[in-house]
Design a protein around this motif. Sequence first.
Motif, PDB file in Angstrom:
ATOM      1  N   CYS A  46     -10.061  49.845  13.661  1.00  0.00           N
ATOM      2  CA  CYS A  46     -10.819  48.630  13.348  1.00  0.00           C
ATOM      3  C   CYS A  46     -12.188  48.594  14.033  1.00  0.00           C
ATOM      4  O   CYS A  46     -13.157  48.103  13.457  1.00  0.00           O
ATOM      5  N   ARG A  87     -15.461  44.665   9.570  1.00  0.00           N
ATOM      6  CA  ARG A  87     -14.725  43.837  10.531  1.00  0.00           C
ATOM      7  C   ARG A  87     -15.018  42.349  10.345  1.00  0.00           C
ATOM      8  O   ARG A  87     -14.118  41.526  10.424  1.00  0.00           O
ATOM      9  N   CYS A  89     -13.258  41.062   7.310  1.00  0.00           N
ATOM     10  CA  CYS A  89     -11.829  41.122   7.603  1.00  0.00           C
ATOM     11  C   CYS A  89     -11.417  39.922   8.459  1.00  0.00           C
ATOM     12  O   CYS A  89     -10.397  39.283   8.210  1.00  0.00           O
ATOM     13  N   ARG A  90     -12.224  39.615   9.466  1.00  0.00           N
ATOM     14  CA  ARG A  90     -11.955  38.457  10.320  1.00  0.00           C
ATOM     15  C   ARG A  90     -11.965  37.177   9.490  1.00  0.00           C
ATOM     16  O   ARG A  90     -11.114  36.306   9.649  1.00  0.00           O
ATOM     17  N   ALA A  92      -8.792  37.042   7.405  1.00  0.00           N
ATOM     18  CA  ALA A  92      -7.650  36.681   8.239  1.00  0.00           C
ATOM     19  C   ALA A  92      -7.621  35.173   8.474  1.00  0.00           C
ATOM     20  O   ALA A  92      -6.564  34.544   8.413  1.00  0.00           O
ATOM     21  N   PRO A 138      -2.109  35.331   9.354  1.00  0.00           N
ATOM     22  CA  PRO A 138      -1.859  36.751   9.140  1.00  0.00           C
ATOM     23  C   PRO A 138      -1.111  37.350  10.332  1.00  0.00           C
ATOM     24  O   PRO A 138      -1.221  36.861  11.451  1.00  0.00           O
ATOM     25  N   TRP A 160      -5.907  42.541  12.639  1.00  0.00           N
ATOM     26  CA  TRP A 160      -6.966  42.107  11.722  1.00  0.00           C
ATOM     27  C   TRP A 160      -8.278  42.126  12.494  1.00  0.00           C
ATOM     28  O   TRP A 160      -8.373  41.518  13.558  1.00  0.00           O
ATOM     29  N   ALA A 161      -9.260  42.829  11.979  1.00  0.00           N
ATOM     30  CA  ALA A 161     -10.588  42.910  12.602  1.00  0.00           C
ATOM     31  C   ALA A 161     -10.490  43.347  14.065  1.00  0.00           C
ATOM     32  O   ALA A 161     -11.238  42.897  14.908  1.00  0.00           O
ATOM     33  N   THR A 199      -2.647  39.725  15.745  1.00  0.00           N
ATOM     34  CA  THR A 199      -2.273  38.344  15.468  1.00  0.00           C
ATOM     35  C   THR A 199      -0.799  38.290  15.132  1.00  0.00           C
ATOM     36  O   THR A 199      -0.273  39.158  14.440  1.00  0.00           O
TER      37      THR A 199
END
Length: 68
Positions: free
Chosen positions: A25, A31, A34-35, A38, A44, A48-49, A53
């Motif tokens: 990542c 990123r 992606c954040r 999420a 999620p 993630w990023a 999580t």
Amino acid sequence: MFDDDIPGESEAEQSRRLAAASAVCIRCPVRGPCRTAAGELGHPVGVWAGRLTNPSRPVGRSRKELSA
């Protein structure tokens, strides 16, 4: 690689796998999106990023505490 929990996996194995996922990542050019994705998904699970999580596992409680 990016899932939070794999049945039968030791904590050491999980730690190595999630560290490898985070390393992927860090180099990813998406990123930011992606954040955002999420956040839009609400809850999620996994990496993630570059961040782990898991809404089902409260921060500060170990696996042993959760399984007891």
